[in-house]
Design an enzyme around this catalytic site. Structure first.
Site, short mmCIF file in Angstrom:
data_model
loop_
_atom_site.label_atom_id
_atom_site.label_comp_id
_atom_site.label_asym_id
_atom_site.label_seq_id
_atom_site.Cartn_x
_atom_site.Cartn_y
_atom_site.Cartn_z
N HIS A 117 0.86 -1.18 0.00
CA HIS A 117 0.00 0.00 0.00
C HIS A 117 0.91 1.24 0.00
CE1 HIS A 117 -2.51 -3.03 2.12
NE2 HIS A 117 -3.55 -2.42 1.58
N ASP A 124 -0.79 -12.58 1.85
CA ASP A 124 -1.47 -11.61 2.71
C ASP A 124 -1.66 -12.30 4.06
OD1 ASP A 124 -2.95 -9.64 3.87
OD2 ASP A 124 -4.44 -9.50 2.29
N GLU A 163 -10.57 -6.58 -4.88
CA GLU A 163 -10.42 -7.69 -3.93
C GLU A 163 -11.72 -7.84 -3.13
OE1 GLU A 163 -7.71 -8.68 -0.04
OE2 GLU A 163 -6.71 -7.90 -1.83
N ASP A 173 -11.12 -11.96 10.06
CA ASP A 173 -10.03 -12.13 9.09
C ASP A 173 -8.72 -12.30 9.84
OD1 ASP A 173 -8.82 -12.23 6.64
OD2 ASP A 173 -9.02 -10.11 6.19
N GLU A 222 -8.84 -13.48 -2.07
CA GLU A 222 -8.17 -13.86 -0.83
C GLU A 222 -8.91 -15.03 -0.20
OE1 GLU A 222 -7.52 -12.14 3.63
OE2 GLU A 222 -6.90 -10.82 1.98
N ASP A 254 -5.91 -13.85 8.83
CA ASP A 254 -4.73 -13.70 7.96
C ASP A 254 -3.57 -14.58 8.40
OD1 ASP A 254 -5.85 -11.92 6.14
OD2 ASP A 254 -5.33 -10.16 7.33
N ASP A 276 -4.56 -13.78 -3.08
CA ASP A 276 -3.92 -13.54 -1.79
C ASP A 276 -3.98 -14.84 -1.01
OD1 ASP A 276 -3.29 -10.94 -2.29
OD2 ASP A 276 -4.54 -10.07 -0.72
N ASP A 299 2.18 2.08 3.36
CA ASP A 299 3.11 1.10 3.92
C ASP A 299 4.54 1.56 3.73
OD1 ASP A 299 0.96 -0.62 4.40
OD2 ASP A 299 1.32 -1.82 2.60
N HIS A 353 -11.05 -14.18 2.87
CA HIS A 353 -12.24 -13.42 2.49
C HIS A 353 -13.30 -14.35 1.92
CE1 HIS A 353 -9.83 -9.40 1.97
NE2 HIS A 353 -9.73 -9.93 3.18
#
Length: 440
Positions: A100, A338, A231, A306, A267, A308, A295, A103, A270
């Site tokens: 991002h 991710d 996404e 989520d 993802e 991750d 992802d 980031d 997701h």
């Protein structure tokens, strides 16, 4: 300065090795179905979970003490973070990364300061890419963390927020193009609602579509040849997101005439939050012609959010890769991690353990999926199941050779008496298990 000085470059040592900092199944040069594993997988490491997240959660403060996260000059810390990131990518041997905008660069106190900081860091990332050979799989803009985006970015009731978001995306897409990125991702984390009591659904959908149309126009204006990807996610942080799942995104794109311009980045976590399997979302994306990238991660089935986590299920990923391989593999997309280490995993080695193990799982799953593609047993049974639609009668129906009335008359005249055939689900599941566990 080295941030991972005591950690060696990760190499393939084979399944007999007990070295936790080695690949046991991922041999990047091994050829499968005519391509190397590296070419098939196109692995990327994400910036945000790996180098930005400080180890906090909603109940506790930051648990990590990364050198680049300590107080100091913001741009200098951003350069330290980039140095650490590219050292990590290089030692891991992964070809791609993702980010991002916020980031990689400090946001600053104004839109002008954001743009200036980001421009400086894009220059620095370009230098790091050139020195390392690591490439950008995709870039994106963070339109969800700052309080200004509490009510959305493109769907915000304030057009000034829309304009701020447009500025970020303009700069992030330009940066992605300049850095040779192969995709640009749009994740609408706040593009949804908390309550319908204060929400104009049609207006917000129209705003979102207008925003996407502007992104498409800018892509073509600057000559970016990569893919634009949405996404999907059903909720979190909002109660309901407009990019709920693959089918919802496709319907939205068709409604606004964007179906030929934008694809999806799927993802795993997701997909499960939306009540689907990872396999379902990938298969659906191919069926709808919008598959773009992936992802790679997983959620915890006992938690409704989520999480991750790093992917660790060869079974789940085999079916995902089966769909990808049988449709020709990735084009601009790849497997982006991710995923983040757990909050208690505070050592630098833990970052490597998470990625090394997950990469091995990807390699195992892809090779098992290749077995399913090569032996053709699943596809053969699928073709057999629908074979009658390839006969003259089935083709005539699909070609518009009947009206509803004439087809009914034909069925009555012939006295059709369809016979039910087995779906053979158990046999198909056995074929998958035989491929996964090397039984056949």
């Amino acid at each position: 300065m080295s941030y991972f000085e005591h950690i060696p470059a990760i190499r393939y040592e084979g399944p007999q090795s007990d070295n936790p900092l080695a690949y046991h199944h991922y041999d990047p040069d091994k050829r499968v179905l005519g391509k190397t594993l590296a070419e098939h997988l196109r692995i990327a490491v994400c910036y945000w979970h790996t180098f930005v997240w400080p180890g906090h959660d909603i109940f506790g403060q930051a648990a990590f003490r990364r050198p680049w996260q300590q107080p100091g000059d913001a741009l200098e810390r951003a350069r330290m973070k980039a140095d650490a990131a590219f050292e990590f990518f290089t030692k891991l041997g992964t070809p791609f990364y993702t980010f991002h905008d916020t980031d990689v660069a400090p946001e600053g106190d104004s839109l002008r300061e954001y743009a200036a900081n980001f421009a400086r860091m894009v220059d620095y990332l370009g230098e790091r890419q050139q020195a390392s050979g690591v490439r950008l799989l995709w870039g994106t803009a963070n339109l969800f963390s700052h309080p200004r985006f509490a009510a959305g970015a493109a769907t915000n009731p304030n057009p000034d927020v829309f304009a701020w978001a447009a500025t970020q995306v303009c700069h992030a897409l330009d940066a992605t193009h300049r850095l040779g990125g192969e995709n640009y991702v749009l994740w609408g984390g706040r593009e949804g609602y908390e309550t319908l009591l204060n929400t104009d659904l049609k207006r917000e959908r129209d705003q979102f579509a207008r925003f996407l149309s502007m992104v498409v126009e800018h892509k073509h204006r600057i000559g970016f040849k990569g893919a634009l990807l949405i996404e999907p996610k059903p909720q979190e942080p909002t109660k309901h997101q407009y990019d709920y799942d693959v089918a919802t995104v496709h319907g939205f794109l068709v409604q606004y005439g964007l179906q030929n311009e934008i694809r999806v980045n799927i993802e795993a976590n997701h997909a499960t939050l939306a009540g689907h399997s990872f396999h379902h979302e990938i298969a659906n994306a191919f069926a709808l012609g919008v598959f773009g990238s992936v992802d790679a991660n997983r959620g915890d089935p006992q938690n409704g959010w989520d999480t991750d986590q790093f992917p660790n299920s060869v079974e789940e990923l085999t079916l995902a890769f089966y769909e990808i391989l049988r449709h020709g593999g990735f084009t601009t997309g790849g497997m982006n991690f991710d995923a983040k280490v757990r909050r208690q995993s505070i050592d630098p080695e833990d970052l490597f353990y998470g990625h090394v193990g997950a990469i091995d799982v990807l390699a195992l799953a892809l090779e098992r999926a290749a077995v399913l593609v090569e032996n053709d047993r699943l596809d053969a049974l699928r073709r057999q199941r629908y074979a009658q639609w390839d006969d003259a009668f089935g083709r005539k129906i699909l070609a518009g050779g009947y009206t509803l009335e004439s087809l009914a008359a034909d069925a009555l005249a012939r006295g059709v008496d369809p016979q039910h055939a087995s779906g053979a689900q158990e046999r198909l599941e056995n074929i998958v298990n035989q491929a996964i566990y090397g039984l056949r």
